[in-house]
Enzyme design. Sequence first.
Site, PDB file in Angstrom:
ATOM      1  N   TYR A  69       0.834  -1.199   0.000  1.00  0.00           N
ATOM      2  CA  TYR A  69       0.000   0.000   0.000  1.00  0.00           C
ATOM      3  C   TYR A  69       0.867   1.246   0.000  1.00  0.00           C
ATOM      4  O   TYR A  69       2.059   1.203   0.302  1.00  0.00           O
ATOM      5  CB  TYR A  69      -0.963   0.004   1.203  1.00  0.00           C
ATOM      6  CG  TYR A  69      -0.333   0.379   2.520  1.00  0.00           C
ATOM      7  CD1 TYR A  69      -0.310   1.703   2.963  1.00  0.00           C
ATOM      8  CD2 TYR A  69       0.230  -0.589   3.346  1.00  0.00           C
ATOM      9  CE1 TYR A  69       0.252   2.048   4.178  1.00  0.00           C
ATOM     10  CE2 TYR A  69       0.791  -0.253   4.560  1.00  0.00           C
ATOM     11  CZ  TYR A  69       0.806   1.071   4.966  1.00  0.00           C
ATOM     12  OH  TYR A  69       1.376   1.404   6.169  1.00  0.00           O
ATOM     13  N   CYS A  70       0.207   2.364  -0.361  1.00  0.00           N
ATOM     14  CA  CYS A  70       0.839   3.682  -0.290  1.00  0.00           C
ATOM     15  C   CYS A  70      -0.215   4.648   0.247  1.00  0.00           C
ATOM     16  O   CYS A  70      -1.090   4.231   1.006  1.00  0.00           O
ATOM     17  CB  CYS A  70       1.373   4.106  -1.657  1.00  0.00           C
ATOM     18  SG  CYS A  70       0.085   4.314  -2.915  1.00  0.00           S
ATOM     19  N   GLN A  71      -0.157   5.895  -0.148  1.00  0.00           N
ATOM     20  CA  GLN A  71      -1.130   6.871   0.327  1.00  0.00           C
ATOM     21  C   GLN A  71      -2.501   6.641  -0.293  1.00  0.00           C
ATOM     22  O   GLN A  71      -3.499   6.585   0.402  1.00  0.00           O
ATOM     23  CB  GLN A  71      -0.644   8.295   0.009  1.00  0.00           C
ATOM     24  CG  GLN A  71      -1.458   9.387   0.674  1.00  0.00           C
ATOM     25  CD  GLN A  71      -1.285   9.398   2.179  1.00  0.00           C
ATOM     26  OE1 GLN A  71      -0.216   9.115   2.696  1.00  0.00           O
ATOM     27  NE2 GLN A  71      -2.346   9.715   2.892  1.00  0.00           N
ATOM     28  N   ILE A  98      -3.598   3.961   2.410  1.00  0.00           N
ATOM     29  CA  ILE A  98      -3.800   4.301   3.811  1.00  0.00           C
ATOM     30  C   ILE A  98      -4.948   5.312   3.974  1.00  0.00           C
ATOM     31  O   ILE A  98      -5.607   5.351   5.014  1.00  0.00           O
ATOM     32  CB  ILE A  98      -2.492   4.805   4.482  1.00  0.00           C
ATOM     33  CG1 ILE A  98      -2.623   4.802   6.014  1.00  0.00           C
ATOM     34  CG2 ILE A  98      -2.101   6.152   3.942  1.00  0.00           C
ATOM     35  CD1 ILE A  98      -1.321   5.052   6.741  1.00  0.00           C
TER      36      ILE A  98
END
Length: 179
Positions: A69-71, A98
């Site tokens: 995952y990332c932002q 996130i």
Amino acid sequence: MTKSMNSQLQLIDTATVQQLIEQEKIQLIDVREPSEYTAEHIPQAQLLPLSKFQPEQISLTQGKEIVIYCQSGNRSNQAAQKLVNSGFIEFRQLEGGITAWKQSGYPTKINKNAPISLMRQVQIVAGSLVFTGTILGAFVSPWFLILSGFVGAGLVFAGVSNTCAMAMLLAKLPYNQRT
């Protein structure tokens, strides 16, 4: 692992990730930059920033599913493509990153002493340079307006190319490397 015939990237929703965390059946990988991870991340997540991402860095744990995952999903898409290109097929991406995780009400680990986000650092530096260039251009020499124009052109390029040279430089500063 073998290379996937279908490079379709598989997504996983926040509720399923939370279940896998509770069952201890997940290997969660955060591909954001160290300063972002330090400020806030999903508990149990391992940091492998996209800027230094190498698929061989992932140590597979038997019986655990890999979820990256990332932002919001953009950088995890890039990391996912690197994984697919190197032969990984057994992984998924957290849909919405996130941001979706927090919107779903799931917990994050927050560090109140972490440096401010890279985007805010870019805004502060770029704004300061434009302001300084404008003031110096008005009161010292019009040649200082070139500074404001240069920063403005850089911001346009960053928006069009989705690559920000200033953010890359700021990310290399020591206080942004701490995890």
